[in-house]
Write a protein that holds these residues in place. Structure first.
Motif, short mmCIF file in Angstrom:
data_model
loop_
_atom_site.label_atom_id
_atom_site.label_comp_id
_atom_site.label_asym_id
_atom_site.label_seq_id
_atom_site.Cartn_x
_atom_site.Cartn_y
_atom_site.Cartn_z
N ASN A 6 0.82 -1.22 0.00
CA ASN A 6 0.00 0.00 0.00
C ASN A 6 0.85 1.26 0.00
OD1 ASN A 6 -2.10 -1.85 0.35
ND2 ASN A 6 -3.21 -0.51 1.75
N TRP A 7 2.10 1.10 0.45
CA TRP A 7 2.97 2.27 0.59
C TRP A 7 4.41 1.80 0.60
CZ3 TRP A 7 6.65 3.70 4.19
CH2 TRP A 7 6.99 5.06 4.26
N LYS A 8 5.28 2.57 -0.03
CA LYS A 8 6.72 2.29 0.03
C LYS A 8 7.45 3.59 0.34
CE LYS A 8 7.10 -1.75 -3.00
NZ LYS A 8 7.85 -2.35 -4.13
N GLY A 9 8.47 3.48 1.17
CA GLY A 9 9.23 4.66 1.54
C GLY A 9 10.37 4.28 2.47
N PHE A 10 10.57 5.07 3.51
CA PHE A 10 11.69 4.84 4.43
C PHE A 10 11.21 4.88 5.87
CE2 PHE A 10 13.46 6.52 0.54
CZ PHE A 10 14.56 5.69 0.31
N LEU A 11 11.83 4.04 6.69
CA LEU A 11 11.62 4.06 8.13
C LEU A 11 12.86 4.68 8.75
CD1 LEU A 11 10.04 3.22 10.69
CD2 LEU A 11 11.21 1.00 10.55
N ARG A 12 12.66 5.66 9.63
CA ARG A 12 13.82 6.37 10.17
C ARG A 12 13.71 6.54 11.67
NH1 ARG A 12 15.11 11.38 6.90
NH2 ARG A 12 13.40 12.40 8.02
N LEU A 13 14.79 6.18 12.36
CA LEU A 13 14.94 6.42 13.79
C LEU A 13 16.20 7.25 13.95
CD1 LEU A 13 14.34 6.04 16.79
CD2 LEU A 13 15.55 3.85 16.68
N SER A 89 6.16 12.86 5.93
CA SER A 89 5.58 11.54 6.11
C SER A 89 5.05 10.95 4.81
CB SER A 89 4.46 11.59 7.15
OG SER A 89 3.55 12.63 6.85
N THR A 90 5.07 11.73 3.70
CA THR A 90 4.64 11.19 2.42
C THR A 90 5.57 10.08 1.97
OG1 THR A 90 3.74 13.35 1.80
CG2 THR A 90 4.12 11.78 0.02
N ARG A 91 6.87 10.19 2.28
CA ARG A 91 7.84 9.19 1.85
C ARG A 91 8.63 8.58 2.99
NH1 ARG A 91 5.12 8.82 -1.69
NH2 ARG A 91 5.32 9.44 -3.87
N THR A 92 8.46 9.11 4.21
CA THR A 92 9.25 8.62 5.34
C THR A 92 8.39 8.48 6.59
OG1 THR A 92 11.23 9.72 4.49
CG2 THR A 92 11.26 9.07 6.81
N ILE A 93 8.52 7.33 7.26
CA ILE A 93 7.91 7.16 8.59
C ILE A 93 8.99 7.52 9.61
CG2 ILE A 93 6.89 5.56 10.23
CD1 ILE A 93 5.91 3.88 7.90
N GLU A 94 8.87 8.69 10.16
CA GLU A 94 9.82 9.17 11.17
C GLU A 94 9.31 8.80 12.55
OE1 GLU A 94 13.10 10.88 12.76
OE2 GLU A 94 12.70 11.32 10.64
#
Length: 310
Positions: A6-13, A89-94
């Protein structure tokens, strides 16, 4: 085959980043679905997008979104304009913060997703984030844009991946006072609580999803098979609720009824797992829904219910 992401992007910590893909964790595709038909002809009903004033059909490429200002005034917003809204948050889950799972009110939960690394790179970074959340026994809170809307997402470890649960915003949760304010204040006696606790003790167990069967879905499958076989449909009598006049007596009878039920059911064989029944439902409905080729369906050995309905 796994469904499309459903969504592709980046996960960032902080400075740790990895490419990820988000997949729906639930599905309704196994449920019986119906089409709408014209009773007179038996033909399917088709919906058209038409201009409300001219009545003419409008092509999809000519349709834009519009925000209603008043009865006849709309502000047009194009797909490109929405895509240009610059949200991280459109391309990254921060990951913004970590909270205890017990602090998340169940009313805020929407639906679950599976989160996994996207491609062959980033597995190390993904594992670091996953195991940190697991080790701290916390839930990570971030944001993600799905279907042109930003959602809060709660992330927690699940096997080798992460489960992400979309959360509602406070303005989406209604105030319970609107519904509970008129409930009368009733004093419950100790005798009533003791009897009620006894019933709870008799019914206590562990949550095992495989024990549950969708009885309505099973009944719909039986209905369809009876109609296919040309059998008459006899409506079943609906259960009727009874007014409870004496609450204490109803509680006592409930306790006695539970004991009688335990004795009566003791010698019986354990019920079959609903999982097998669900598989049978799916197989029975294959010819109706046309989800599998005829050869594949014919190759399968028919179930007992199929032989009975044929």
């Amino acid at each position: 085959m796994a469904p499309r992401a459903n969504w592709k992007g980046f996960l960032r910590l902080s400075l740790v980043t990895c490419p990820v893909a988000l997949y729906p964790a639930t599905s309704d595709s196994e449920k019986v679905s119906f089409n709408q038909l014209n009773r007179a002809t038996g033909h399917r009903i088709k919906y058209l997008k038409v201009d409300a004033d001219t009545g003419e059909e409008v092509a999809n490429e000519d349709i834009v979104k519009g925000y209603k200002v008043d009865t006849d005034t709309f502000i047009e917003v194009t797909k490109e304009e929405l895509e240009n809204v610059a949200l991280e948050s459109t391309r990254t889950i921060e990951i913004d913060e970590f909270v205890d799972r017990s602090e998340i009110d169940p009313r805020y939960l929407i639906r679950p997703y599976y989160l996994r690394p996207d491609g062959k790179v980033g597995h190390d970074a993904f594992a670091v984030i996953r195991e940190t959340i697991r080790e701290m026994d916390k839930v990570a809170i971030g944001r993600v844009v799905l279907t042109n809307r930003e959602h809060i997402i709660a992330l927690e470890p699940l096997d080798k991946g992460l489960m992400g649960t979309l959360l509602r915003y406070p303005y989406e949760v209604r105030d319970p006072v609107e519904y509970f304010d008129e409930i009368q204040d009733v004093k419950v006696t100790k005798d009533m609580l003791d009897l009620a606790r006894h019933i709870v003790d008799q019914k206590s167990g562990h949550f095992e999803p495989d024990k549950f069967e969708d009885q309505y879905e099973t009944a719909v499958v039986d209905l369809i098979n009876q109609k296919r076989a040309g059998k008459p449909i006899v409506p079943k009598e609906r259960p009727r609720g009874e007014n409870v006049v004496d609450l204490m007596e109803a509680l006592r009878r409930s306790v006695g009824g539970e004991k009688s039920a335990e004795v009566a059911s003791a010698p019986k064989k354990p019920a079959k797992k609903p999982k097998k029944a669900s598989a049978g439902q799916k197989e029975m409905l294959m010819p109706i829904a046309g989800k599998k080729p005829a050869k594949e369906t014919a190759a399968k050995k028919p179930t007992a219910r199929q032989r009975k309905s044929a």
